[in-house]
Enzyme design. Structure first.
Site, PDB file in Angstrom:
ATOM      1  N   GLU A 471       0.825  -1.212   0.000  1.00 23.79           N
ATOM      2  CA  GLU A 471       0.000   0.000   0.000  1.00 23.79           C
ATOM      3  C   GLU A 471       0.855   1.256   0.000  1.00 23.79           C
ATOM      4  OE1 GLU A 471      -2.973  -0.152  -0.791  1.00 23.79           O
ATOM      5  OE2 GLU A 471      -3.152  -2.317  -0.541  1.00 23.79           O
ATOM      6  N   HIS A 474       1.751   2.179  -3.481  1.00 25.64           N
ATOM      7  CA  HIS A 474       0.717   3.034  -4.062  1.00 25.64           C
ATOM      8  C   HIS A 474       0.867   4.465  -3.537  1.00 25.64           C
ATOM      9  CE1 HIS A 474      -1.630   0.107  -6.212  1.00 25.64           C
ATOM     10  NE2 HIS A 474      -1.966  -0.593  -5.138  1.00 25.64           N
ATOM     11  N   HIS A 477       3.451   6.356  -5.268  1.00 27.37           N
ATOM     12  CA  HIS A 477       2.991   6.722  -6.610  1.00 27.37           C
ATOM     13  C   HIS A 477       2.206   8.036  -6.553  1.00 27.37           C
ATOM     14  CE1 HIS A 477       1.223   4.895 -10.598  1.00 27.37           C
ATOM     15  NE2 HIS A 477       1.981   5.949 -10.813  1.00 27.37           N
TER      16      HIS A 477
END
Length: 683
Positions: A471, A474, A477
């Site tokens: 996670e 992510h 990102h």
């Protein structure tokens, strides 16, 4: 209510965070009324602009519109997932159709679409920058996929379909949450606790206290971090069966939370949605905007891992049966037996006991490890901000700083399972990055770890640590996004590309130099012993056949259901028959059955798209090999290239081109098969 509604006042908390303490469920509907009207006015104004369409007065203006609405929706869906209540759920049901109708009205607005389409038709002559052209292409595709090109009657029907789907998605998700939060397997005696190590008992005791059940009671919930250890260690076969049936039976029961008819109606409406676009089935429609592009490409990948995984699971089955024989078990091997005897087989083969490993993986140290990896790779600094309040006391806030001390964004983390929080783990953005809007990102990670006992740390399994890093991949990102326009920011990339950064980041959690530094016994501060680390590395691929089949089975059923021109008469029978045709062993099962498959039915996000984790695994294993080939998993040049080509680019670059810019070539599948230990099965 506007003067008293905190959602309609300026948000003065640090970084523009919402005023969580002042927000009530009844504030949302009137706030949405205001925000929806404001956005409609902005859209109408762009469409009515007297100047000919250009990038600034049409595309950039559209990208900048609806900011109040975007903030409200991000907040609303965050609370609905992480801190819901009956009142908030009622608001969510009430707003599902109006929000979907507004989305349809926006992307079917013929005056606005004419301006966007005019720009799209002359895109080669506009002198656009690469990012501007990408924005134009993506926005034009957004309009066409939302029905802007349909005839008037078809547009009206399409909008009605999307509104109904929004209502059904909400009901589906709330039914799953009700089944999960309502389940409790109480363990009240030593006999019922048989086989459970101290860390499972502590987590079950804390779960009981969190639910107000008093002292001396232990509770197994459907939180993955609690039920999977229970299935792995409980010596009570009857209780394992009860827990397993509750786990796999979510949404599949008569009563208020039965999702079978909802699944069927969602599949029917998606098939109609696809037909309105001229597609034979929803899978074809969904895959048009992916890297895979076609069912054939997806099924080719799934088939390439299916047979090797079957062979690997057959070898694992022999080890499991051997553990059963050693334990004197004479019953047949059932799904609720697999994890229990697989754990015993793992102990015997590798002399590795999870109860011995887990004390080295406290949550706080693993959070420090994931931050340290990001610092070494990308120069980021993480500054705790305990003064920034979240929606729950569990939420922790960190300012994220660049290497030069400038602000990169705000990172929030909510790590613990709670009754009013949906299961699973996910990342979302309360605000996306945008240079044009002057926005730094606010990124949230949600996990569902079983909280440790009072006075003791929360201890993670190796799988939990992987989830934590996943996670945060992510999250990086979103945090490292560096684009001009919000529509292209962060994780708003093609679905089978979005899992690349998250799965790539998982690789660092298992690196020996990371484990030696941060995996320390919570009581003695002793670092993870070399012998134990060696056992972990040796055992890493044990069970990959079983896990690969469970994942791939879910991806196969997803694709099969969405490849139908009409929904099956019975989704449970369809699921069973599909897996039988593929030869899935009965003791394996699947990660997500259709009746609780939130990836598919709580939204369309992963519909005909659950394959993406495997698709992205091909990318991430090949990408990590770039660091291995450089001789340093923290190689600064490779990390800089990863940041520039993948993490910072968001959706401003076509994903295939982005990967080639990083790796110098297209991806190859062999590193993924090697990482899963499936090359032997291929040979």
């Amino acid at each position: 209510m506007s003067t008293a509604n905190p959602l309609l006042q300026p948000w003065h908390a640090p970084h523009g965070m919402p005023p969580f303490a002042d927000i009530r469920p009844e504030h949302f509907q009137p706030a949405f009324d205001v925000a929806l009207a404001a956005h409609r006015a902005e859209i109408d104004a762009i469409a009515a602009c007297p100047q000919p369409p250009d990038f600034a007065n049409t595309l950039a203006a559209f990208d900048a519109s609806g900011r109040q609405l975007a903030s409200l929706q991000a907040l609303f869906y965050t609370l609905a997932a992480s801190a819901t209540s009956p009142e908030l759920q009622a608001a969510q049901r009430a707003m599902a159709a109006p929000l979907a109708q507004h989305h349809s009205a926006t992307y079917m607005h013929q005056g606005l679409f004419r301006r966007v389409d005019a720009l799209f038709q002359q895109r080669d002559r506009l002198g656009l920058t690469p990012e501007q052209r990408r924005l134009l292409e993506r926005v034009h595709l957004d309009f066409t996929r939302a029905g802007a090109c349909l005839a008037p009657d078809a547009r009206a029907r399409y909008a009605a379909v999307m509104a109904r789907l929004a209502e059904l998605n909400t009901r589906f998700a709330q039914n799953v949450l009700a089944d999960e939060s309502g389940y409790q397997l109480r363990l009240s005696s030593e006999a019922e606790l048989a086989g459970l190590p101290a860390f499972v008992r502590a987590a079950a005791r804390q779960a009981a206290q969190d639910r107000g059940l008093g002292e001396g009671v232990h509770v197994i919930t459907l939180s993955r971090s609690l039920i999977l250890p229970f299935l792995s260690f409980s010596a009570r076969r009857d209780l394992r069966e009860r827990a397993w049936r509750a786990w796999v039976g979510r949404g599949d029961d008569t009563g208020a939370t039965d999702n079978r008819a909802i699944c069927q109606e969602i599949l029917a409406l998606r098939a109609e949605q696809a037909r309105l676009h001229g597609n034979a089935c929803y899978a074809d429609f969904a895959l048009e905007d992916t890297m895979a592009r076609s069912q054939a490409a997806v099924m080719d990948l799934l088939q390439r891992v299916w047979q090797p995984a079957l062979a690997a699971q057959a070898r694992e089955r022999e080890a499991v049966l051997g553990a059963m024989t050693a334990a004197g078990a004479t019953h047949a091997l059932e799904p609720w037996d697999w994890r229990f005897y697989a754990e015993q087989a793992r102990r015997a083969r590798f002399e590795l006991d999870e109860a011995e490993v887990k004390p080295y993986f406290s949550l706080d140290r693993m959070v420090a490890a994931m931050f340290d990896c990001a610092s070494r790779l990308f120069g980021l600094q993480f500054k705790p901000r305990p003064d920034i309040a979240g929606y729950h006391v569990d939420v922790r806030a960190y300012e994220v700083l660049n290497a030069d001390g400038t602000l990169r964004g705000l990172f929030l983390q909510d790590n613990y399972a709670r009754p009013p929080k949906r299961s699973g783990a996910w990342m979302n953005a309360l605000r996306n990055q945008s240079r044009a809007l002057g926005h730094t990102p606010i990124i949230l990670n949600n996990n569902n770890f079983a909280r440790g006992a009072v006075g003791e740390p929360t201890l993670l399994s190796f799988d939990d640590v992987r989830t934590l890093f996943h996670e945060f991949g992510h999250g990086l990102h979103g945090l490292l996004s560096d684009v001009q326009h919000e529509r292209l920011a962060g994780t708003q990339v093609l679905r089978d590309f979005v899992e690349l950064p998250s799965q790539l980041y998982e690789h660092w959690m298992a690196e020996p130099q990371v484990l030696k530094k941060f995996a320390r016994h919570w009581q003695t501060d002793e670092p993870l012993p070399d012998a134990l680390l060696a056992k972990l590395q040796a055992a890493r691929q044990f069970g990959q056949g079983y896990e690969t089949l469970r994942y791939t089975a879910s991806a196969i059923v997803d694709m099969a259901a969405h490849a139908l021109p009409e929904p099956p008469a019975d989704v449970v029978a369809f699921e069973r028959d599909t897996l039988a045709r593929w030869g899935l062993p009965a003791e394996v099962g699947m990660n997500h059955r259709l009746t609780h498959f939130q990836h598919l039915f709580s939204s369309a996000g992963y519909a005909a798209g659950y394959y993406v984790y495997l698709w992205a695994e091909v990318l991430d294993c090949d990408a990590f090999d770039a660091f291995v080939e450089a001789g340093d998993v923290f190689d600064p040049a490779v990390a800089a290239r990863l940041r520039e080509c993948i993490l910072s680019a968001g959706n401003s670059v076509e994903p295939g081109a982005a990967f080639r810019a990083f790796r110098g070539r297209d991806p190859i599948v062999e590193p993924m098969l090697k990482d899963r230990g499936l090359l032997e099965s291929v040979a």
